[in-house]
Design a protein around this motif. Structure first.
Motif, PDB file in Angstrom:
ATOM      1  N   MET A   1       6.517  -2.382 -14.815  1.00 48.56           N
ATOM      2  CA  MET A   1       7.179  -2.998 -13.661  1.00 48.56           C
ATOM      3  C   MET A   1       8.395  -3.801 -14.134  1.00 48.56           C
ATOM      4  SD  MET A   1       5.388  -5.476 -10.931  1.00 48.56           S
ATOM      5  CE  MET A   1       6.336  -6.778 -10.162  1.00 48.56           C
ATOM      6  N   ARG A   2       9.483  -3.623 -13.438  1.00 49.05           N
ATOM      7  CA  ARG A   2      10.716  -4.314 -13.800  1.00 49.05           C
ATOM      8  C   ARG A   2      11.211  -5.156 -12.642  1.00 49.05           C
ATOM      9  NH1 ARG A   2      14.746  -1.266 -17.446  1.00 49.05           N
ATOM     10  NH2 ARG A   2      13.424   0.159 -18.607  1.00 49.05           N
ATOM     11  N   LEU A  28       8.821 -12.883  -7.328  1.00 54.50           N
ATOM     12  CA  LEU A  28       8.596 -11.565  -6.747  1.00 54.50           C
ATOM     13  C   LEU A  28       7.205 -11.547  -6.134  1.00 54.50           C
ATOM     14  CD1 LEU A  28       9.927 -11.214  -9.856  1.00 54.50           C
ATOM     15  CD2 LEU A  28      10.317  -8.947  -8.940  1.00 54.50           C
ATOM     16  N   THR A  29       7.122 -11.196  -4.871  1.00 53.04           N
ATOM     17  CA  THR A  29       5.837 -11.138  -4.191  1.00 53.04           C
ATOM     18  C   THR A  29       5.600  -9.718  -3.709  1.00 53.04           C
ATOM     19  OG1 THR A  29       6.183 -13.394  -3.416  1.00 53.04           O
ATOM     20  CG2 THR A  29       4.430 -12.144  -2.367  1.00 53.04           C
ATOM     21  N   ALA A  30       4.450  -9.159  -4.051  1.00 52.66           N
ATOM     22  CA  ALA A  30       4.110  -7.806  -3.628  1.00 52.66           C
ATOM     23  C   ALA A  30       3.472  -7.856  -2.246  1.00 52.66           C
ATOM     24  CB  ALA A  30       3.138  -7.177  -4.626  1.00 52.66           C
ATOM     25  N   VAL A  31       4.086  -7.156  -1.302  1.00 56.11           N
ATOM     26  CA  VAL A  31       3.576  -7.100   0.063  1.00 56.11           C
ATOM     27  C   VAL A  31       3.553  -5.643   0.509  1.00 56.11           C
ATOM     28  CG1 VAL A  31       3.879  -7.885   2.432  1.00 56.11           C
ATOM     29  CG2 VAL A  31       4.648  -9.337   0.546  1.00 56.11           C
ATOM     30  N   ASP A  32       2.346  -5.115   0.751  1.00 57.86           N
ATOM     31  CA  ASP A  32       2.211  -3.747   1.231  1.00 57.86           C
ATOM     32  C   ASP A  32       2.955  -2.746   0.350  1.00 57.86           C
ATOM     33  OD1 ASP A  32       0.679  -4.667   3.316  1.00 57.86           O
ATOM     34  OD2 ASP A  32       2.382  -4.868   4.674  1.00 57.86           O
ATOM     35  N   GLY A  33       2.825  -2.899  -0.951  1.00 57.51           N
ATOM     36  CA  GLY A  33       3.433  -1.949  -1.866  1.00 57.51           C
ATOM     37  C   GLY A  33       4.917  -2.146  -2.081  1.00 57.51           C
ATOM     38  N   LYS A  34       5.446  -3.215  -1.536  1.00 58.08           N
ATOM     39  CA  LYS A  34       6.856  -3.519  -1.732  1.00 58.08           C
ATOM     40  C   LYS A  34       6.998  -4.910  -2.315  1.00 58.08           C
ATOM     41  CE  LYS A  34       9.536  -1.035   1.647  1.00 58.08           C
ATOM     42  NZ  LYS A  34      10.446  -1.293   2.762  1.00 58.08           N
ATOM     43  N   ASP A  55      15.739  -0.658   0.291  1.00 56.67           N
ATOM     44  CA  ASP A  55      14.290  -0.526   0.329  1.00 56.67           C
ATOM     45  C   ASP A  55      13.745   0.176  -0.917  1.00 56.67           C
ATOM     46  OD1 ASP A  55      13.938  -1.854   2.635  1.00 56.67           O
ATOM     47  OD2 ASP A  55      13.499  -0.104   3.879  1.00 56.67           O
ATOM     48  N   GLU A  56      14.445   1.192  -1.363  1.00 57.62           N
ATOM     49  CA  GLU A  56      13.936   1.955  -2.499  1.00 57.62           C
ATOM     50  C   GLU A  56      13.921   1.127  -3.787  1.00 57.62           C
ATOM     51  OE1 GLU A  56      16.428   5.300  -2.952  1.00 57.62           O
ATOM     52  OE2 GLU A  56      18.277   4.144  -2.958  1.00 57.62           O
ATOM     53  N   ASP A  57      14.766   0.126  -3.838  1.00 58.84           N
ATOM     54  CA  ASP A  57      14.773  -0.727  -5.015  1.00 58.84           C
ATOM     55  C   ASP A  57      13.571  -1.651  -5.054  1.00 58.84           C
ATOM     56  OD1 ASP A  57      17.161   0.337  -5.882  1.00 58.84           O
ATOM     57  OD2 ASP A  57      18.334  -1.108  -4.746  1.00 58.84           O
ATOM     58  N   GLN A  59      10.432  -0.828  -3.933  1.00 59.00           N
ATOM     59  CA  GLN A  59       9.134  -0.154  -3.968  1.00 59.00           C
ATOM     60  C   GLN A  59       8.412  -0.531  -5.256  1.00 59.00           C
ATOM     61  OE1 GLN A  59       7.784   1.820  -1.684  1.00 59.00           O
ATOM     62  NE2 GLN A  59       9.524   2.001  -0.304  1.00 59.00           N
ATOM     63  N   MET A  60       7.132  -0.792  -5.118  1.00 61.55           N
ATOM     64  CA  MET A  60       6.327  -1.044  -6.313  1.00 61.55           C
ATOM     65  C   MET A  60       6.092   0.263  -7.046  1.00 61.55           C
ATOM     66  SD  MET A  60       5.142  -4.261  -6.732  1.00 61.55           S
ATOM     67  CE  MET A  60       3.452  -4.255  -7.302  1.00 61.55           C
ATOM     68  N   PRO A  61       6.356   0.294  -8.349  1.00 61.27           N
ATOM     69  CA  PRO A  61       6.055   1.514  -9.108  1.00 61.27           C
ATOM     70  C   PRO A  61       4.561   1.760  -9.164  1.00 61.27           C
ATOM     71  CG  PRO A  61       6.736  -0.264 -10.565  1.00 61.27           C
ATOM     72  CD  PRO A  61       6.873  -0.779  -9.161  1.00 61.27           C
ATOM     73  N   MET A  62       4.189   3.016  -9.076  1.00 59.33           N
ATOM     74  CA  MET A  62       2.764   3.359  -9.126  1.00 59.33           C
ATOM     75  C   MET A  62       2.277   3.413 -10.574  1.00 59.33           C
ATOM     76  SD  MET A  62       1.421   3.477  -6.317  1.00 59.33           S
ATOM     77  CE  MET A  62       1.991   3.297  -4.647  1.00 59.33           C
TER      78      MET A  62
END
Ligand code: ZN
Length: 62
Positions: A1-2, A28-34, A55-57, A59-62
């Protein structure tokens, strides 16, 4: 994750879904995969930086 802001991998975990970037000092806060990015102001308040990113920037990497 970056960090989407500075591309640093130097992220510290500060909560269940919260990270702190040591590269550019944002939260950075993760909310619903973002990721939601917030800048911590000198008075301790948070300013959202989400408007600066696509938005694409955020997205949480899987
Ligand atoms: Zn950063």
């Amino acid at each position: 994750m970056r960090c989407p802001n500075c591309q640093s991998k130097d992220l510290g975990k500060i909560g269940a879904e919260q990270y702190y970037c040591w590269g550019c000092f944002i939260e950075l806060t993760a909310v619903d995969g973002k990721l939601a990015l917030s800048q911590i102001e000198e008075d301790g308040s948070l300013t959202s930086l989400d408007d600066l990113f696509e938005d694409e920037d955020l997205q949480m990497p899987m």
